[in-house]
Design a protein around this motif. Structure first.
Motif, PDB file in Angstrom:
ATOM      1  N   GLY A 201       0.769  -1.240   0.000  1.00 39.90           N
ATOM      2  CA  GLY A 201       0.000   0.000   0.000  1.00 39.90           C
ATOM      3  C   GLY A 201       0.794   1.279   0.000  1.00 39.90           C
ATOM      4  O   GLY A 201       0.290   2.317   0.440  1.00 39.90           O
ATOM      5  N   ALA A 202       2.051   1.263  -0.463  1.00 38.81           N
ATOM      6  CA  ALA A 202       2.830   2.501  -0.533  1.00 38.81           C
ATOM      7  C   ALA A 202       2.145   3.489  -1.479  1.00 38.81           C
ATOM      8  O   ALA A 202       1.606   3.102  -2.520  1.00 38.81           O
ATOM      9  N   ALA A 203       2.178   4.758  -1.126  1.00 40.59           N
ATOM     10  CA  ALA A 203       1.550   5.775  -1.970  1.00 40.59           C
ATOM     11  C   ALA A 203       2.325   5.964  -3.265  1.00 40.59           C
ATOM     12  O   ALA A 203       1.739   6.148  -4.338  1.00 40.59           O
ATOM     13  N   ALA A 204       3.647   5.924  -3.171  1.00 44.62           N
ATOM     14  CA  ALA A 204       4.510   6.082  -4.344  1.00 44.62           C
ATOM     15  C   ALA A 204       5.895   5.583  -3.978  1.00 44.62           C
ATOM     16  O   ALA A 204       6.315   5.656  -2.821  1.00 44.62           O
ATOM     17  N   CYS A 205       6.609   5.062  -4.971  1.00 47.03           N
ATOM     18  CA  CYS A 205       7.975   4.578  -4.750  1.00 47.03           C
ATOM     19  C   CYS A 205       8.884   5.138  -5.842  1.00 47.03           C
ATOM     20  O   CYS A 205       8.463   5.313  -6.983  1.00 47.03           O
ATOM     21  N   VAL A 206      10.121   5.401  -5.467  1.00 50.18           N
ATOM     22  CA  VAL A 206      11.155   5.743  -6.431  1.00 50.18           C
ATOM     23  C   VAL A 206      12.266   4.713  -6.264  1.00 50.18           C
ATOM     24  O   VAL A 206      12.909   4.648  -5.212  1.00 50.18           O
ATOM     25  N   ALA A 207      12.449   3.887  -7.284  1.00 46.50           N
ATOM     26  CA  ALA A 207      13.481   2.846  -7.258  1.00 46.50           C
ATOM     27  C   ALA A 207      14.715   3.377  -7.965  1.00 46.50           C
ATOM     28  O   ALA A 207      14.659   3.745  -9.140  1.00 46.50           O
ATOM     29  N   THR A 208      15.836   3.450  -7.249  1.00 42.74           N
ATOM     30  CA  THR A 208      17.044   4.041  -7.813  1.00 42.74           C
ATOM     31  C   THR A 208      18.166   3.014  -7.901  1.00 42.74           C
ATOM     32  O   THR A 208      18.228   2.065  -7.120  1.00 42.74           O
ATOM     33  N   ASP A 209      19.067   3.260  -8.837  1.00 46.73           N
ATOM     34  CA  ASP A 209      20.257   2.410  -8.965  1.00 46.73           C
ATOM     35  C   ASP A 209      21.339   3.218  -9.671  1.00 46.73           C
ATOM     36  O   ASP A 209      21.041   4.133 -10.449  1.00 46.73           O
ATOM     37  N   GLU A 245      19.721  15.547  -9.482  1.00 44.67           N
ATOM     38  CA  GLU A 245      18.907  16.671  -9.960  1.00 44.67           C
ATOM     39  C   GLU A 245      17.415  16.387  -9.821  1.00 44.67           C
ATOM     40  O   GLU A 245      16.631  17.288  -9.520  1.00 44.67           O
ATOM     41  N   TRP A 246      17.026  15.127 -10.031  1.00 47.89           N
ATOM     42  CA  TRP A 246      15.592  14.822  -9.990  1.00 47.89           C
ATOM     43  C   TRP A 246      15.016  15.001  -8.582  1.00 47.89           C
ATOM     44  O   TRP A 246      13.807  15.157  -8.410  1.00 47.89           O
ATOM     45  N   ALA A 247      15.879  14.971  -7.548  1.00 45.25           N
ATOM     46  CA  ALA A 247      15.387  15.117  -6.181  1.00 45.25           C
ATOM     47  C   ALA A 247      14.768  16.489  -5.952  1.00 45.25           C
ATOM     48  O   ALA A 247      13.865  16.645  -5.127  1.00 45.25           O
ATOM     49  N   GLU A 248      15.239  17.487  -6.702  1.00 42.94           N
ATOM     50  CA  GLU A 248      14.702  18.839  -6.544  1.00 42.94           C
ATOM     51  C   GLU A 248      13.253  18.929  -7.017  1.00 42.94           C
ATOM     52  O   GLU A 248      12.509  19.802  -6.586  1.00 42.94           O
ATOM     53  N   ASP A 249      12.883  18.007  -7.906  1.00 44.34           N
ATOM     54  CA  ASP A 249      11.523  18.029  -8.452  1.00 44.34           C
ATOM     55  C   ASP A 249      10.598  17.051  -7.735  1.00 44.34           C
ATOM     56  O   ASP A 249       9.463  16.835  -8.170  1.00 44.34           O
ATOM     57  N   ALA A 250      11.082  16.414  -6.666  1.00 48.53           N
ATOM     58  CA  ALA A 250      10.258  15.444  -5.946  1.00 48.53           C
ATOM     59  C   ALA A 250       8.994  16.112  -5.425  1.00 48.53           C
ATOM     60  O   ALA A 250       9.026  17.228  -4.907  1.00 48.53           O
ATOM     61  N   ALA A 251       7.867  15.405  -5.592  1.00 48.86           N
ATOM     62  CA  ALA A 251       6.577  15.987  -5.217  1.00 48.86           C
ATOM     63  C   ALA A 251       6.483  16.248  -3.721  1.00 48.86           C
ATOM     64  O   ALA A 251       5.832  17.192  -3.286  1.00 48.86           O
ATOM     65  N   ALA A 252       7.141  15.404  -2.930  1.00 49.89           N
ATOM     66  CA  ALA A 252       7.091  15.552  -1.474  1.00 49.89           C
ATOM     67  C   ALA A 252       8.258  14.770  -0.883  1.00 49.89           C
ATOM     68  O   ALA A 252       8.878  13.961  -1.567  1.00 49.89           O
ATOM     69  N   PRO A 253       8.577  15.027   0.390  1.00 48.70           N
ATOM     70  CA  PRO A 253       9.664  14.268   1.018  1.00 48.70           C
ATOM     71  C   PRO A 253       9.346  12.779   1.075  1.00 48.70           C
ATOM     72  O   PRO A 253       8.177  12.368   1.008  1.00 48.70           O
ATOM     73  N   PHE A 254      10.386  11.977   1.216  1.00 51.00           N
ATOM     74  CA  PHE A 254      10.207  10.537   1.370  1.00 51.00           C
ATOM     75  C   PHE A 254      10.030  10.214   2.846  1.00 51.00           C
ATOM     76  O   PHE A 254      10.656  10.807   3.719  1.00 51.00           O
ATOM     77  N   ASP A 255       9.155   9.247   3.107  1.00 50.34           N
ATOM     78  CA  ASP A 255       8.893   8.830   4.481  1.00 50.34           C
ATOM     79  C   ASP A 255       9.756   7.645   4.890  1.00 50.34           C
ATOM     80  O   ASP A 255      10.090   7.478   6.066  1.00 50.34           O
TER      81      ASP A 255
END
Length: 346
Positions: A201-209, A245-255
């Protein structure tokens, strides 16, 4: 016990789940009565080896692997039969084996294949009805479980630490990511992110590598699990003190920030820890969990020491690896300790 009950018995289901996960040595049912039962044999053929089961849209096993397991299965069935007038090996299994053996089989490590991981901690309890137990939750991937690395990356397969972190989230912290924004470090195949988005039930995920190849392969696994980049975004992230750079455009902080099997190389640890410090600074109050396989105690001790030098507190969670014989899926080795560590700023 009727035929349907036999097919849904724990040994049969365990063998099926391990086969679909491409386990090198799945646990064959040891009950001779199960193996020689015609209903069980036809069930195994239909679920694992029939043309419908092997269709590209379902679970297409590596040919060499499928042939080896089918050969062992037939041998086990033959060994279970003491009265050949009463019992026999399924014609479907024998015909499939004969046809399969006559065709060339590509080596296991040539390319990616569909692998299905059962998420048994979220499944119907074993005593539930057969129709309910058949609906075991799962995660499907295109990966190569026989390869350690390819193209300089370890992201071509799902590693034990990711499976263990998933078990911890499912069993001990099922609500940790519910409704939350999750960032995964060193995602590889994306198992942890997909588990969080698909089942927890995560609202959104960002998978990075850090590997461009791995990042580009993630969308295929998302599609296999009915997800898209709006639910799980895939981003390149090179570890170090500089935010991407993409972190600046993140919709909200990560929990919640998660990572699995990302501490195996001591040379990468300073940059990894710098990234974790950035995560904690930019996402106030975030929970950081790292799952680390202790292949080498010295390497794990180095991680703990460097974290302390970076003013990061590491608390080890009490969640040992589930003994192999008690696992119901996903299946992974219990021979080496895997630590779940929670990191925070001192």
């Amino acid at each position: 016990m009727d035929g349907n009950a036999l097919t849904q018995s724990l040994p049969v289901q365990r063998f099926c789940r391990q086969y679909l996960q491409a386990e090198p040595n799945p646990d064959f049912p040891t009950d001779r009565a199960l193996l020689r039962d015609e209903h069980v044999q036809e069930y195994l053929y239909t679920r694992l080896f029939s043309p419908e089961a092997c269709a590209p849209a379902k679970s297409q096993m590596p040919p060499a692997y499928a042939l080896r397991i089918l050969k062992k299965l037939i041998a086990a069935i033959e060994a279970s039969i003491d009265d050949w007038d009463e019992h026999a090996v399924s014609d479907n299994l024998l015909d499939h084996f004969a046809n399969f053996s006559s065709t060339s089989t590509a080596p296991f490590a040539v390319r990616k294949h569909r692998v299905v991981y059962s998420v048994s901690a979220l499944s119907t309890p074993p005593h539930a009805s057969s129709s309910a137990s058949a609906s075991t939750r799962s995660i499907t991937f295109l990966e190569n479980r026989a390869t350690i690395s390819a193209g300089g990356t370890t992201g071509i397969r799902t590693w034990e630490a990711a499976l263990h972190l998933g078990e911890y989230l499912c069993r001990d912290q099922p609500t940790l990511v519910q409704g939350k924004r999750v960032l995964e470090l060193g995602a590889g195949t994306g198992y942890v992110s997909i588990l969080c988005a698909k089942h927890l039930g995560a609202a959104a995920c960002v998978a990075t590598d850090g590997s461009v190849e791995v990042v580009h392969s993630l969308p295929a696994n998302l599609e296999l699990n009915g997800l898209d980049d709006k639910t799980v975004a895939s981003r390149e992230l090179a570890w170090g003190p500089t935010p991407p750079e993409w972190a600046e455009d993140a919709a909200a902080p990560f929990d919640v920030i998660l990572g699995a099997d990302i501490t195996f190389d001591a040379r990468d640890m300073p940059d990894l820890l710098a990234t974790i410090r950035w995560c904690l600074s930019a996402n106030k109050g975030a929970t950081v969990l790292i799952s680390a396989t202790e292949r080498n105690k010295k390497t794990f001790d180095t991680f703990m020491q460097l974290a302390s030098e970076q003013s990061l507190r590491v608390a080890t969670v009490d969640f040992p690896v589930i003994p192999r014989h008690e696992q119901a899926g996903p299946f992974y080795s219990d021979a080496v300790p895997i630590h779940i560590c929670q990191l925070s700023v001192m």
